[in-house]
Design a protein around this motif. Structure first.
Motif: not given
Length: 438
Positions: A84-92, A210-224, A227-232
């Motif tokens: 969903l994070c990737l889909i949100i980035l596509v939509g943005q 470990f894959m769940s951990f990487l997925s969670t980290l990627a989600q955190l990065v994508f969310m930030i 948010m930066v894109g929303q600010d722009v």
């Protein structure tokens, strides 16, 4: 149209979000967004999670497979969130591109409006100088934003990414905001699971922590990044709103200037029209009087020839200057009605422009003109009698046209037939317009 270093293609239809969703990948992203981005999808997720947690606590087979804290459920949750994070980035990215094109289209439309406003102001200024003999009736300057707008590009999202961090976020959004990134993430996780189940990779067996951990980290990065894109996008929206506000303010300012100009011209035109109307009415009234005198003279001659006795003034044509004031005013009223009567048969009166355009009335048109004038004359007589009822006790009412004897109609028919001659003596002519059904 060229703006800065960009060549812009002019559009005749408004920019829609679907214009930026081109290709199979964008269509997939749009379909997923429409399907998942809805309240029914939210309700379905809550129901599924609720049922799953209940069964995992109380149903033995599922409890043994995925006991609390539900590692498999968390794994699925992380995978879904990453997707969903990737889909949100596509939509943005799509929203940003569509907003940029809308900003360019709004800029182009505003430029076209400003050009039309400037042309209208120049046209009004030329009219000012004609009406006031070389002087402008309104000396005000155009809104300063109009000139500034010509040298300022439309605000785009890329222009608001001014810091290094903003540019990094924009770069990540561009790279990650694609369905290929979604395919890569989904494919990586599927391959990871298959390799773990096949025993090829033993580093991260089920439940793939470990894959769940990487997925969670990627989600955190994508969310930030989101948010930066929303600010722009927010800063870009503010700039567009400011530009739209100034555009509307400039157009309103110019409309007010045009209104002031038109009001000033109205005063001049009213003065000129009043003068011209009075002069034309006077000329028409004199021509009507002359025509009436000739028609009356013919009637007196006819009476003398048939009756054998001629009145003393049978051959006298009364000049306009010797008429009483009331008679002259009555004829002026009749002259002002000529234009209205002509409109009733689809004709109009204009200053003489060409000799070959004169109109010849047929019998039906002559009868209609005579009827119209007689009816208006009869209404005036009735109104005058009602207004002076305390002085005049004559109850006689003029006969309606349909009850008027044919002999009594001749005078009115002759006057109607001579209208083009009357008009020509006032340096006007009758032209035929569209036919009028009566």
């Amino acid at each position: 149209m060229t703006i800065g270093n960009r060549v812009i293609e002019l559009r005749k239809s408004p920019v829609a979000l679907a214009d930026e969703q081109v290709g199979v990948n964008d269509a997939v992203a749009a379909a997923v967004t429409r399907g998942v981005g809805s309240m029914p999808a939210l309700y379905a997720i809550l129901v599924i999670f609720g049922v799953y947690v209940t069964l995992a606590n109380w149903w033995g087979p599922l409890h043994r497979l995925d006991p609390y804290p539900f590692p498999f459920l968390l794994f699925l949750n992380n995978v879904a969130q990453l997707v969903l994070c990737l889909i949100i980035l596509v939509g943005q990215r799509v929203l940003s591109a569509a907003a940029d094109r809308r900003a360019v289209q709004t800029y182009e439309n505003t430029e076209a409006i400003f050009r039309q406003v400037a042309d209208l102001q120049a046209h009004l200024d030329r009219q000012d100088r004609v009406l006031s003999r070389g002087l402008s009736l309104l000396e005000t300057s155009p809104h300063p934003w109009i000139e500034q707008h010509h040298v300022q590009d439309p605000p785009l999202a890329a222009d608001q990414a001014v810091t290094r961090n903003d540019r990094i976020a924009a770069w990540l959004t561009t790279r990650l905001g694609s369905v290929w990134a979604f395919y890569l993430a989904a494919g990586t996780q599927v391959v990871w699971i298959l390799l773990a189940e096949a025993g090829v990779q033993r580093f991260d067996p089920y439940p793939f922590l470990f894959m769940s951990f990487l997925s969670t980290l990627a989600q955190l990065v994508f969310m930030i990044v989101i948010m930066v894109g929303q600010d722009v996008l927010g800063r870009t929206g503010d700039r567009r709103s400011e530009q739209t506000f100034l555009d509307a303010q400039a157009v309103l300012h110019e409309c007010r200037r045009m209104k002031v100009r038109l009001n000033a011209q109205d005063r001049v035109l009213d003065s000129l029209t009043g003068y011209v109307t009075a002069q034309v009415t006077e000329q028409l009234a004199r021509a009507v009087h002359e025509t009436n005198e000739r028609v009356a003279h013919q009637a007196r001659v006819h009476a003398a020839m048939t009756g054998g006795a001629a009145p003393p003034d049978a051959d006298v044509l009364r000049p306009w200057e010797e008429l009483p004031h009331e008679s002259r005013e009555t004829i002026r009223v009749q002259a002002r009605r000529i234009g209205e009567n002509l409109a009733g048969i689809g004709c109009f009166m204009v200053p003489a422009v060409a000799l070959g355009l004169d109109v010849d009335f047929d019998d039906d048109e002559v009868r209609l003109l005579a009827r119209l004038e007689y009816n208006r004359w009869m209404d005036d007589r009735i109104a005058a009698r009602l207004a002076d009822a305390h002085e005049h006790h004559d109850d006689a009412v003029p006969l309606p046209w349909d009850e008027l004897p044919e002999a009594a109609r001749v005078r009115h028919l002759q006057a109607a037939r001579r209208i083009p001659i009357v008009v020509s003596r006032a340096s006007f002519q009758v032209l035929r317009g569209r036919a009028v059904t009566t």
